[in-house]
Motif scaffolding. Sequence first.
Motif, PDB file in Angstrom:
ATOM      1  N   ASN A  26      -2.402  -6.429  -3.572  1.00  0.00           N
ATOM      2  CA  ASN A  26      -1.780  -5.227  -4.103  1.00  0.00           C
ATOM      3  C   ASN A  26      -2.788  -4.084  -4.098  1.00  0.00           C
ATOM      4  OD1 ASN A  26      -0.296  -3.273  -5.394  1.00  0.00           O
ATOM      5  ND2 ASN A  26      -0.274  -4.283  -7.387  1.00  0.00           N
ATOM      6  N   SER A  27      -2.608  -3.143  -3.179  1.00  0.00           N
ATOM      7  CA  SER A  27      -3.468  -1.958  -3.119  1.00  0.00           C
ATOM      8  C   SER A  27      -2.797  -0.725  -3.721  1.00  0.00           C
ATOM      9  CB  SER A  27      -3.858  -1.677  -1.662  1.00  0.00           C
ATOM     10  OG  SER A  27      -4.658  -2.735  -1.146  1.00  0.00           O
ATOM     11  N   LEU A  28      -1.691  -0.939  -4.433  1.00  0.00           N
ATOM     12  CA  LEU A  28      -1.042   0.157  -5.150  1.00  0.00           C
ATOM     13  C   LEU A  28      -1.775   0.430  -6.455  1.00  0.00           C
ATOM     14  CD1 LEU A  28       2.642  -1.102  -4.726  1.00  0.00           C
ATOM     15  CD2 LEU A  28       1.505   0.670  -3.358  1.00  0.00           C
ATOM     16  N   ASP A  29      -1.363   1.502  -7.131  1.00  0.00           N
ATOM     17  CA  ASP A  29      -1.955   1.849  -8.423  1.00  0.00           C
ATOM     18  C   ASP A  29      -1.214   1.223  -9.586  1.00  0.00           C
ATOM     19  OD1 ASP A  29      -3.923   3.388  -7.236  1.00  0.00           O
ATOM     20  OD2 ASP A  29      -2.700   5.221  -7.283  1.00  0.00           O
ATOM     21  N   GLU A  30      -0.230   0.363  -9.320  1.00  0.00           N
ATOM     22  CA  GLU A  30       0.537  -0.272 -10.384  1.00  0.00           C
ATOM     23  C   GLU A  30       0.907  -1.684  -9.953  1.00  0.00           C
ATOM     24  OE1 GLU A  30       4.919   1.140 -10.373  1.00  0.00           O
ATOM     25  OE2 GLU A  30       3.756   2.866  -9.669  1.00  0.00           O
ATOM     26  N   GLN A  48       0.829  -1.202   0.000  1.00  0.00           N
ATOM     27  CA  GLN A  48       0.000   0.000   0.000  1.00  0.00           C
ATOM     28  C   GLN A  48       0.864   1.253   0.000  1.00  0.00           C
ATOM     29  OE1 GLN A  48      -1.474  -1.556   3.964  1.00  0.00           O
ATOM     30  NE2 GLN A  48      -1.493   0.634   4.457  1.00  0.00           N
ATOM     31  N   ASP A  73      -1.444  -7.645 -10.060  1.00  0.00           N
ATOM     32  CA  ASP A  73      -2.073  -6.422 -10.560  1.00  0.00           C
ATOM     33  C   ASP A  73      -2.728  -5.636  -9.431  1.00  0.00           C
ATOM     34  OD1 ASP A  73      -1.407  -6.823 -13.251  1.00  0.00           O
ATOM     35  OD2 ASP A  73      -3.154  -8.125 -13.566  1.00  0.00           O
ATOM     36  N   PRO A  74      -2.979  -4.343  -9.652  1.00  0.00           N
ATOM     37  CA  PRO A  74      -3.704  -3.554  -8.646  1.00  0.00           C
ATOM     38  C   PRO A  74      -5.035  -4.212  -8.297  1.00  0.00           C
ATOM     39  CG  PRO A  74      -2.751  -2.101 -10.282  1.00  0.00           C
ATOM     40  CD  PRO A  74      -2.529  -3.506 -10.784  1.00  0.00           C
ATOM     41  N   ASP A  75      -5.351  -4.221  -7.006  1.00  0.00           N
ATOM     42  CA  ASP A  75      -6.595  -4.785  -6.463  1.00  0.00           C
ATOM     43  C   ASP A  75      -6.683  -6.299  -6.597  1.00  0.00           C
ATOM     44  OD1 ASP A  75      -7.532  -2.214  -5.763  1.00  0.00           O
ATOM     45  OD2 ASP A  75      -8.254  -1.903  -7.810  1.00  0.00           O
ATOM     46  N   TRP A  85       5.871   3.630   0.464  1.00  0.00           N
ATOM     47  CA  TRP A  85       5.104   2.407   0.315  1.00  0.00           C
ATOM     48  C   TRP A  85       5.496   1.445   1.429  1.00  0.00           C
ATOM     49  CZ3 TRP A  85       5.716   0.985  -5.611  1.00  0.00           C
ATOM     50  CH2 TRP A  85       5.047   1.947  -6.379  1.00  0.00           C
TER      51      TRP A  85
END
Length: 514
Positions: A120-124, A80, A148-150, A95
């Motif tokens: 993965n809660s990042l945008d990439e 995150q 992948d994100p989400d 992060w």
Amino acid sequence: MPAPRIAVTAIRRPKAALTALAAVAAGALVAVAFAGCGIAGPGPVDTVGTVDFDRPLAIPPLAESTVDADGTRVFSLEAQAGTTEFEPGVPSDTWGFNGTYLGPTLVADRGERVRVDVTNSLDEPTTVHWHGMHLPAEMDGGPHQMVDPDATWSPTWAIDQPAATLWYHPHPHGETEEHVARGLAGMFLLHDPEERALGLPSDYGVDDIPVIVQDTGFSSDGRRESPVRGYAGGLGDELLVNGTRTPYLDARSELVRLRLLNASTARTYGFTWSDDRPVELIATDGGLLEASVPLDRIVLSPGERAEVLVRLTPGERVVLRSEMTAEAAGMVGPVAAMNGNTDSFDVLEVRAADELAAASPVPEHLATIEPYDEADVATTRTFRLDDSFQINGHAMDMGRIDETVTVDTLERWVVTNDTEVPHSFHVHDVQFRVASIDGAPPPPELAGWKDTIHAEPHREYELLMRFEDYTDPDTPYMYHCHLLWHEDQGMMGQFAVVEPGTSATMTGGTDHEH
């Protein structure tokens, strides 16, 4: 700017020793080449005696886990984005796993089956690689296991290796340096009955201390910023330990175990003590040595780990330092200075309480490491690290298998650094033994299990390894330089482990069996 091709005649050891004059001349030529490419690097750094040590060392929390009905121990990690105040009131974009910076410490015992649910809660996209872990290729978390994100990725495997200090970090091809530098990293500790029976310090956060060392840059008001880039990569002028600036550790036991992890992206450290007491080394990357080794300095390149013991008397204070020299890095002076290898840092102050808990004596014999018989070597492979961020003249290609390994055979990997600067060499899935350096036996500190080796300029390292399990013709493991900018530029290759008589199903590349 493309990777520099440095016009310096290669000088090999041990075939011919560098004369002092030749070394200085080569160093001067390399320095000019680097400067012409705009990667002359930062100036010398020396923080010895200037650090206030005014903040208690943060201890990463132990990761919570549950045990499924089938006995699998289950952990959860969430990558995150957030902000972290390295300086009170001054937020920096960072992060982390399950938090804003770094991640919790995972702990498991040999014989357990584990699963890690990675969200993965990042945008990439990102990955999580289990550095030093013996596990199937599809669970390894390399660039072929992107999350992948989400999305959530749930690798599962059996812990089947000795007690050791391992770690986890991202491994996206071309972006590993950035993801690690932003803060995605954590420790993964393994125990086994033999290690537990030794009576070594084992109370996590009390006398068994994680020491995650990273260098970085800070603005004048304390905001974290990108460090100056040299040929090695980003080199910061200040250190964080477990994400803490200017840290001290309050010790309440007469014997403390420090688990050192070089989690920096480019910098190599030479850990020593401020009062010149020996560094008492008990374990390297893959586990315990046969006996403790007293050293003046332990050199760790990015990705390497070491466990050391420090013996304290009531009320004393001693500082863990990093003091690198050109000699310790195997370099000539001008090039060493440009790549952080003459820098000195105060890392961590250890403060002993006025009353200390007694500790059990450390056994003279810590572990039995059975030697490999070189007569059993079935395959020899050669790996040449060059000055264009390539291995054997090739840059990383995600669709190419560079080496095909037959399962459960002993292999000799001969790694030669053909450049004027240090690299590192990390092999996924396996712990190896260093058989020789320039044809000579390794020093005692390199006599144990390793997965990453500091490769000094113009040296040849003979590594012995056996890939005992986990065949997969469809999914490769990686070998690469662990200076992460070098890895991102293409200093990485792929190997598949297959059953006898079979081949990898991905596009074949070079295969150095002979």
